[in-house]
Every structure is written in structure tokens, then in C-alpha cells.
Design a protein around this motif. Structure first.
Motif, short mmCIF file in Angstrom:
data_model
loop_
_atom_site.label_atom_id
_atom_site.label_comp_id
_atom_site.label_asym_id
_atom_site.label_seq_id
_atom_site.Cartn_x
_atom_site.Cartn_y
_atom_site.Cartn_z
N UNK A 1 0.80 -1.05 -0.11
CA UNK A 1 0.01 0.16 -0.11
C UNK A 1 0.65 1.30 0.07
N UNK A 2 1.94 1.16 0.81
CA UNK A 2 2.78 2.52 0.97
C UNK A 2 3.59 2.56 -0.56
N UNK A 3 3.79 1.59 -1.28
CA UNK A 3 4.50 1.56 -2.37
C UNK A 3 3.49 2.15 -3.52
N UNK A 4 2.33 1.44 -3.36
CA UNK A 4 1.28 2.19 -4.54
C UNK A 4 1.03 3.63 -4.22
N UNK A 5 0.83 4.11 -3.04
CA UNK A 5 0.78 5.57 -2.71
C UNK A 5 1.91 6.33 -3.04
N UNK A 6 3.19 5.74 -2.98
CA UNK A 6 4.53 6.58 -3.33
C UNK A 6 4.22 6.78 -4.97
N UNK A 7 4.14 5.42 -5.67
CA UNK A 7 3.86 5.37 -7.14
C UNK A 7 3.01 6.49 -7.59
N UNK A 8 1.72 6.50 -6.87
CA UNK A 8 0.57 7.54 -7.31
C UNK A 8 1.26 8.92 -7.07
N UNK A 9 1.89 9.31 -6.21
CA UNK A 9 2.36 10.65 -5.91
C UNK A 9 3.44 11.02 -6.90
N UNK A 10 4.17 9.99 -6.99
CA UNK A 10 5.10 10.52 -8.18
C UNK A 10 4.69 10.55 -9.38
N UNK A 11 3.58 9.72 -9.85
CA UNK A 11 3.00 9.66 -11.13
C UNK A 11 2.35 10.99 -11.20
N UNK A 12 1.62 11.47 -10.13
CA UNK A 12 0.80 12.55 -10.42
C UNK A 12 1.82 13.87 -10.52
N UNK A 13 2.92 13.85 -9.61
CA UNK A 13 3.85 14.97 -9.74
C UNK A 13 4.32 15.19 -11.15
N UNK A 14 4.54 13.78 -11.74
CA UNK A 14 5.62 13.82 -13.01
C UNK A 14 4.44 14.22 -14.17
N UNK A 15 3.08 13.88 -13.87
CA UNK A 15 2.13 14.27 -14.94
C UNK A 15 1.92 15.60 -14.90
N UNK A 16 2.26 16.38 -14.03
CA UNK A 16 1.95 18.01 -13.91
C UNK A 16 3.05 18.67 -14.44
N UNK A 17 4.25 17.92 -14.65
CA UNK A 17 5.23 18.62 -15.35
C UNK A 17 5.06 19.15 -16.65
N UNK A 18 6.13 20.04 -17.11
CA UNK A 18 5.90 20.43 -18.74
C UNK A 18 6.23 19.03 -19.70
N UNK A 19 5.90 18.81 -20.76
CA UNK A 19 6.22 17.80 -21.53
C UNK A 19 7.67 17.55 -21.62
N UNK A 20 8.42 18.62 -21.89
CA UNK A 20 9.70 18.46 -21.85
C UNK A 20 10.37 18.01 -21.03
N UNK A 21 9.99 18.42 -19.68
CA UNK A 21 10.50 17.78 -18.26
C UNK A 21 10.19 16.33 -17.97
N UNK A 22 8.83 16.08 -18.48
CA UNK A 22 8.08 14.76 -18.30
C UNK A 22 8.93 13.75 -18.96
#
Length: 195
Positions: free
Chosen positions: A118-139
Motif C-alpha cells: 500500500x505504501x509503495x502504491x501511494x508513493x508511485x501514485x504521488x510520483x506519477x501525479x507529480x510527473x504528470x503535472x510537469x511540462x512535456x519537456x521535463x516529463x
């Protein structure tokens, strides 16, 4: 050596000479990474599938222009990226980034506890959400380098920039990613891998 799988340069040369099965072997070898690359850009599975498929067709017809001695994977992924960008631009779809990350664990080993999972899943979700919020070039620079595990040189080829540019873009992108993560998380694994 009989029975060994052919390497990319051998398959490319055979495909240039009209061997459709050799090109089919290249398609099979890079089908998944082409889809994942296209998905990073389009953020839509059907569009990513279409972009990857069209890119393979375009790459086949461009094989005669492929320079002998160059690595095939970055060349192909650049075509995939361009095709996916064209689709994303025309479709203007902005769905949330839902990358599939491989779940860790040793084969035959015990799985993580439910709490750890569950902790790993939460970490992955937070990372993906933050990554998805970046500009395309950064992502893209982060995804190519760490999620698709391209080398700096391969990332540079795919993005059409110099390796030094990859380093500087990656540094800035990781800084922006760090700024979007909850304080309990940090892309320290990425920083360590880049050091």
C-alpha cells in the motif's frame, strides 16, 4: 554461432535488403518500448498504439536513410516521439498520466506485506501525479532516462539534443519534480542513479 538471436545491425541490414521477417523481429523487439514512449506523449492508450504502429511503418520506409553504425533504438524512438507529438497536438487530449510501473519483487521470493504494498502504491501514485503535472519537456527527459532506462546518449538521440543538454534538462526537471512532491517523498533514487 548458430541459433543465436540476430543483433539490431544485422536485422536492419536484412530489412534494408527487403527481409520483412527481419523487420518483424525489430518490431517485436521494440513494440513495447515504442508504445510506452508514445504513451508518455499522448497520455492515451489508443493514440499511443496508433502512433507506435504508424512510426514502425514510417521507420520501415525510412530504413534506407538509417546510417550504418548508429544504434537503432534511439532512431526508432525519435520517430515514435515525433509521431506521438503530432497525434497529441492534433487531438489536444490532456488526460492524466497513468504509466504502468513494473512491480518489484524477486522471482519466487515472498511478496511485500500488505502495508508495504500500500505504501509503495501511494508513493508511485504521488510520483506519477507529480510527473504528470510537469511540462512535456521535463516529463519526457525524466521518463526516457529513468522509466524507459535509456542512457544519456540514447536520451540525447531521442530528444535530438546533445548529451550535455540532457544532463542540464534532467537536473532542472528533477528540481521541478522535487518541488511538486509531498515533503515525505523525494526523487533521490533518480538523483543517485544520475550521479
Amino acid at each position: 554461432m548458430e541459433g543465436r538471436p540476430l543483433q539490431d545491425p544485422e536485422l536492419v541490414e536484412l530489412a534494408k535488403d527487403g527481409d520483412v521477417q527481419a523487420y518483424g523481429a525489430l518490431v517485436e523487439r521494440y513494440r513495447q518500448v515504442a508504445f510506452r514512449t508514445a504513451y508518455l506523449i499522448t497520455r492515451n492508450a489508443p493514440d499511443a498504439e496508433d502512433a507506435a504502429q504508424d512510426a514502425f511503418v514510417k521507420a520501415y520506409y525510412a530504413l534506407q536513410r538509417f546510417r550504418r553504425g548508429e544504434p537503432f533504438r534511439p532512431w526508432l524512438l525519435r520517430i515514435v516521439s515525433n509521431e506521438a507529438r503530432n497525434r497529441a497536438r492534433s487531438a489536444r487530449r490532456r488526460e492524466g498520466l497513468t504509466l504502468r510501473l513494473a512491480e518489484g519483487g524477486a522471482p519466487g521470493g515472498a511478496g511485500p506485506s500488505p502495508e508495504a504494498a500500500a505504501a509503495l502504491r501511494e508513493t508511485q501514485e504521488a510520483l506519477l501525479e507529480a510527473l504528470g503535472a510537469l511540462r512535456e519537456e521535463d516529463r519526457l527527459v525524466i521518463a526516457y532516462r529513468y522509466l524507459l532506462e535509456l542512457s544519456e546518449a540514447e536520451t540525447a538521440r531521442v530528444l535530438g539534443v546533445r548529451p550535455g543538454t540532457v544532463k542540464s534538462r534532467l537536473s532542472r526537471a528533477l528540481g521541478r519534480l522535487r518541488g511538486r512532491l509531498p515533503s515525505t517523498l523525494s526523487p533521490s533514487g533518480m538523483e543517485a542513479a544520475d550521479a
